[in-house]
Scaffold this active site. Structure first.
Site, PDB file in Angstrom:
ATOM      1  CD  GLU A 221      -3.115   0.948   2.307  1.00  0.00           C
ATOM      2  OE1 GLU A 221      -3.526   2.112   3.026  1.00  0.00           O
ATOM      3  OE2 GLU A 221      -2.644  -0.139   2.964  1.00  0.00           O
TER       4      GLU A 221
ATOM      5  CG  ASN B 132      -9.505  -1.049   2.464  1.00  0.00           C
ATOM      6  OD1 ASN B 132      -8.593  -2.573   2.216  1.00  0.00           O
ATOM      7  ND2 ASN B 132      -9.182  -0.608   3.316  1.00  0.00           N
ATOM      8  CD  GLU B 133      -9.821  -2.323   6.624  1.00  0.00           C
ATOM      9  OE1 GLU B 133      -9.691  -1.513   7.303  1.00  0.00           O
ATOM     10  OE2 GLU B 133      -8.921  -3.540   7.150  1.00  0.00           O
TER      11      GLU B 133
ATOM     12  CE1 TYR C  55      -2.973  -6.180   8.889  1.00  0.00           C
ATOM     13  CE2 TYR C  55      -4.309  -5.980   9.095  1.00  0.00           C
ATOM     14  CZ  TYR C  55      -3.858  -6.091   8.749  1.00  0.00           C
ATOM     15  OH  TYR C  55      -3.876  -5.207   6.767  1.00  0.00           O
TER      16      TYR C  55
ATOM     17  CG  ASN D 204      -7.417   1.913   5.610  1.00  0.00           C
ATOM     18  OD1 ASN D 204      -8.903   0.983   5.709  1.00  0.00           O
ATOM     19  ND2 ASN D 204      -7.255   2.665   7.055  1.00  0.00           N
TER      20      ASN D 204
ATOM     21  CD  GLN E 176       1.012  -2.383   3.504  1.00  0.00           C
ATOM     22  OE1 GLN E 176       1.923  -1.520   2.909  1.00  0.00           O
ATOM     23  NE2 GLN E 176      -0.598  -1.667   4.372  1.00  0.00           N
TER      24      GLN E 176
ATOM     25  CD  GLU F 240      -5.739  -5.075   4.327  1.00  0.00           C
ATOM     26  OE1 GLU F 240      -5.025  -5.266   5.855  1.00  0.00           O
ATOM     27  OE2 GLU F 240      -6.126  -3.780   4.029  1.00  0.00           O
TER      28      GLU F 240
END
Length: 501
Positions: free
Chosen positions: A26, A171-172, A243, A71, A351, A291
């Site tokens: 990203e 995204n999200e 995560y 993001n 990442q 992710e």
């Protein structure tokens, strides 16, 4: 502790999609600038990309990479990153409160990806923008010629289209922190219409719709239901993010979070099946876990920093120092993805460089492989083919997040073309050696090709520039006899055992 286990040639879970070992990068922190791209660095190539970092990426053998966010994408204007570099605007990135120079855009990134043999998985902005901009982006990227956007690409020196097949629809979007956050039905409708438009431009393109940002979201798992009810027939995957951390320093509970991940995947698989049945749909939708990683060492500290700093350019952000404990956890998590490969077809470590990443690189300095690099590489190299069911009969433990967690975590793959079976084994026990006996039913003539092990390190030990003590070494004490793999596996150890079959 004694552990009996078994695999059977005929007991298959499913074909493993190579993209299970994909990655994500990203425009965030130093992932791009002074990560993969640093003109003027002694290792920079003619395009400004670091050769030392590129070689470490190449050695991972990853098939695909998600870009440019994250993001970041929800307020990103992709047009800012094309054309002459001197004419590109500097923008304020609202996601990470920093300046974006736009010196790397789609064409520069495509050069890097092609050099490394990576398929691009591109994300479109469905936060501050919508269908029209997504369509224009795809036309620029994929259409051969004869239109405004395709001819503009050609004027920028790129004659042939990129033919990108994987497209993330935002995204999200369930997250209130996201620029352009939407409710499930609202987002599902937008994703559906965007997918339909994009497929007009690129027939056969794969569409990835946003699922939950994590399994602790208050809208989980109803978000997935609401979104899929609006767009099921026009998408191919739904994305999951998660995560992991161990702030409490409870190692066994940390390892148990792999079981929690399995429940997450199982729950969303159930939602997919429910919506498919409800809509009487013919197509299948799979999971894209795009992710995932350990993220806690510097999370609280950096979260405070970036919210108050004064728009720096490519600041150091979320540069986790991964330890041996993290490497063991990542080995277990990859095992879970193998075991769930009938539903999880794509997964992207988040990442790739500097930002919560297996590879670190200092500006104008060296690059190095973090501890988590190695189990990721081992799975990517050898975890191909078909996932096999593994029966494990041995001691278990209970922890906060799960009960009956096996101390010995085992995944197995059969690569019929190569004629190999690979076993990925983690002994999670804090102080007991595992005496393993694993029956190889259907592979009785198997012979040992290789045994690699990571063991014997303090749980808090890390790698760093010029020193990478945490790395695989040749294993000892494992043998195959009379159709059974046996050996003693030290506590807190990661193993890859490869067999010729």
């Amino acid at each position: 502790m004694k552990v009996n286990a078994a695999i059977h040639r005929a007991f298959e879970i499913g074909r493993i999609d190579d993209r299970l070992y994909a990655a994500f990068i990203e425009h965030m922190g130093r992932a791009i600038y002074s990560g993969i791209y640093e003109p003027g660095h002694p290792q920079a190539d003619a395009n400004g990309f670091r050769r030392d970092v590129a070689q470490m990426v190449r050695d991972l053998n990853i098939p695909a990479i998600r870009y440019p966010g994250g993001n970041f994408v929800s307020a990103y204007n992709w047009e800012d990153g094309i054309g002459p570099k001197e004419d590109r605007p500097v923008r304020l990135d609202l996601a990470w409160r920093s300046k974006e120079s736009n010196q790397v855009g789609i064409n520069e990134f495509a050069v890097w990806a092609e050099e490394l043999g990576l398929d691009m998985m591109l994300a479109v902005n469905l936060g501050s923008r919508g269908i029209s901009d997504a369509r224009n982006f795809m036309e620029y990227v994929n259409h051969p010629s004869g239109t405004y956007w395709s001819d503009l690409r050609r004027s920028h020196g790129v004659e042939a289209p990129y033919n990108v097949k994987m497209w993330c629809l935002g995204n999200e979007m369930d997250g209130p922190w996201q620029i352009g956050h939407k409710e499930a039905k609202e987002y599902g409708r937008l994703a559906d219409e965007t997918a339909k438009a994009l497929r007009q431009l690129t027939p056969g393109a794969e569409m990835i719709v946003c699922g939950s940002s994590n399994d602790e979201m208050p809208t989980y798992p109803d978000w997935e239901r609401g979104v899929l009810e609006e767009c099921y027939e026009n998408v191919d995957y739904i994305s999951l993010h998660k995560y992991f951390g161990n702030s409490s320093r409870d190692t066994l509970n940390f390892f148990g979070k792999v079981e929690e991940t399995g429940r997450y995947i199982q729950a969303i698989a159930g939602v997919i099946d429910f919506v498919k049945a409800k809509k009487r749909a013919k197509n299948d939708v799979y999971i894209c876990f795009d992710e995932w990683n350990v993220w806690y060492h510097k999370r609280a500290q950096d979260s405070e920093n970036w919210k108050s700093w004064d728009w720096p350019e490519a600041p150091a952000l979320l540069e986790e120092d991964y330890n041996f404990e993290d490497a063991l956890f990542i080995g277990c998590l990859l095992n879970e993805f193998i075991r769930r490969s009938d539903r999880v077809k794509i997964a992207c470590i988040a990442q790739l460089v500097n930002v919560i990443a297996p590879i670190r690189a200092e500006a104008d300095g060296p690059a190095w492989r973090q501890s988590i690099y190695w189990p990721y590489q081992m799975a990517s190299l050898y975890g191909r083919g078909t996932a096999l069911r593994v029966s494990v009969d041995g001691p278990t433990y209970n922890c906060t997040v799960a009960d009956d967690v096996d101390y010995l975590d085992v995944a197995a793959t059969h690569d019929e073309q190569a004629g190999t079976v690979s076993l990925f084994i983690v002994n999670r026990h804090l102080d007991e050696t595992a005496d393993l006996r694993l029956a190889l039913t259907g592979f009785e003539a198997a012979t040992l090709i290789d045994h690699q092990v990571i063991e014997g390190h303090d749980l808090r030990a890390t790698n760093g520039p010029g020193s990478e003590p945490i790395a695989p070494v040749k294993g000892q004490g494992v043998a195959v006899e009379d159709g059974t793999l046996g050996g003693a596996l030290a506590p807190l150890s990661y193993h890859v055992v490869r067999l010729k079959v």
